[in-house]
Design a protein around this motif. Structure first.
Motif, PDB file in Angstrom:
ATOM      1  N   PHE A 186       0.833  -1.204   0.000  1.00  0.00           N
ATOM      2  CA  PHE A 186       0.000   0.000   0.000  1.00  0.00           C
ATOM      3  C   PHE A 186       0.865   1.251   0.000  1.00  0.00           C
ATOM      4  N   LEU A 191      -1.284   4.150  -1.580  1.00  0.00           N
ATOM      5  CA  LEU A 191      -2.704   3.897  -1.335  1.00  0.00           C
ATOM      6  C   LEU A 191      -3.015   3.947   0.153  1.00  0.00           C
ATOM      7  N   THR A 193      -6.605   3.191   3.063  1.00  0.00           N
ATOM      8  CA  THR A 193      -7.915   2.558   3.215  1.00  0.00           C
ATOM      9  C   THR A 193      -8.826   3.410   4.082  1.00  0.00           C
ATOM     10  N   THR A 206     -10.355   1.156  -0.930  1.00  0.00           N
ATOM     11  CA  THR A 206      -8.982   1.575  -1.209  1.00  0.00           C
ATOM     12  C   THR A 206      -8.986   2.817  -2.092  1.00  0.00           C
ATOM     13  N   VAL A 208      -6.394   6.456  -3.354  1.00  0.00           N
ATOM     14  CA  VAL A 208      -5.053   7.022  -3.449  1.00  0.00           C
ATOM     15  C   VAL A 208      -4.847   8.006  -2.307  1.00  0.00           C
TER      16      VAL A 208
END
Length: 249
Positions: A186, A191, A193, A206, A208
């Motif tokens: 990630f 990325l 969450t 998810t 960016v």
């Protein structure tokens, strides 16, 4: 060896990043194709294969290049690849990097290395010289090394959650290697969450890093982004302290 096949190369060309699993353990029962254990050599073999594939792509573009600026950049990249230097190690401006995105070069992708160690070194690999050599190599391109034991991960995968937790504690681990690999992935991809919770379901989404609240809402449904009004914010600590959203308000 026969090198990396075109089918394999086409598959990884479509990825956003590469995780390369590297052997960092001794076991006479498991034969290494090169006849000895040397993680840096193994990484360099793959690097060479990927550089050759990229070199072919760059040379094709070099012939077509009309603008002198782009031709100069391609020549610089070609020279580096010819010396076995991955594109990710070449100093470039952000504009130059953007100019290369359309080529989707294999060695320009961000990479992390997964050092596969013996079961007894899953929690403490400080004495593993192979891992140290791999970390020194990775440092040259600011890449991360995640150390896991595939043997331990195999055991965990076959156990119920409560037993898996006990097994990890017995091995001296606070979390599974797979979880650490996911977190590293990630981070590598930029990325993050966010969670949604309701009476029907709770789930993770998810996005960016740096996405706005409307963009996050759009991840759930495009209509949520188009009709976005506002986000009401309360810190987690305050929510727990107050006991409910209404009390926090």
């Amino acid at each position: 060896g026969e090198g990396l096949g075109n089918k394999f190369l086409s598959h990884i060309r479509q990825t956003d990043a590469i995780a390369e699993v590297v052997r960092c353990f001794e076991d006479g029962n498991i034969t290494h194709v090169e006849g000895s254990i040397d993680p840096v050599r193994d990484v360099e073999i793959i690097d060479t294969e990927l550089c050759l594939a990229d070199l072919e792509s760059v040379e094709k573009q070099l012939v077509k290049a009309q603008k002198l600026i782009k031709a100069a950049l391609l020549q610089r990249i070609s020279d580096a690849l010819g010396e076995g230097i991955p594109v990710r190690r070449v100093d470039m401006t952000d504009d130059e990097k953007d100019g290369l995105k359309e080529l989707d070069l294999l060695t320009s992708k961000p990479i992390l290395y997964v050092a596969n160690v013996a079961e007894e070194e899953a929690a403490d690999w400080s004495g593993n010289s192979y891992v140290k050599a791999l970390e020194a190599y990775a440092a040259k391109e600011n890449a991360q090394v995640i150390v896991i034991s595939a043997k331990v991960e195999e055991e965990i995968a076959e156990l119920p959650e409560d037993e898996a937790k006990e097994y990890l504690e017995m091995e001296g681990l606070s979390e599974a290697g797979l979880d650490r690999l996911i977190k590293a992935g990630f981070k590598l991809l930029g990325l993050q969450t966010f969670l949604t919770a309701g009476e029907m379901e709770s789930r993770a989404w998810t996005i960016v890093q740096g996405s706005t609240a409307p963009q996050a809402a759009g991840k759930i449904h495009t209509d949520f982004e188009k009709g976005f009004i506002r986000a009401e914010i309360v810190s987690y600590d305050d929510l727990v302290k107050c006991g409910s959203k209404q009390a926090a308000k």
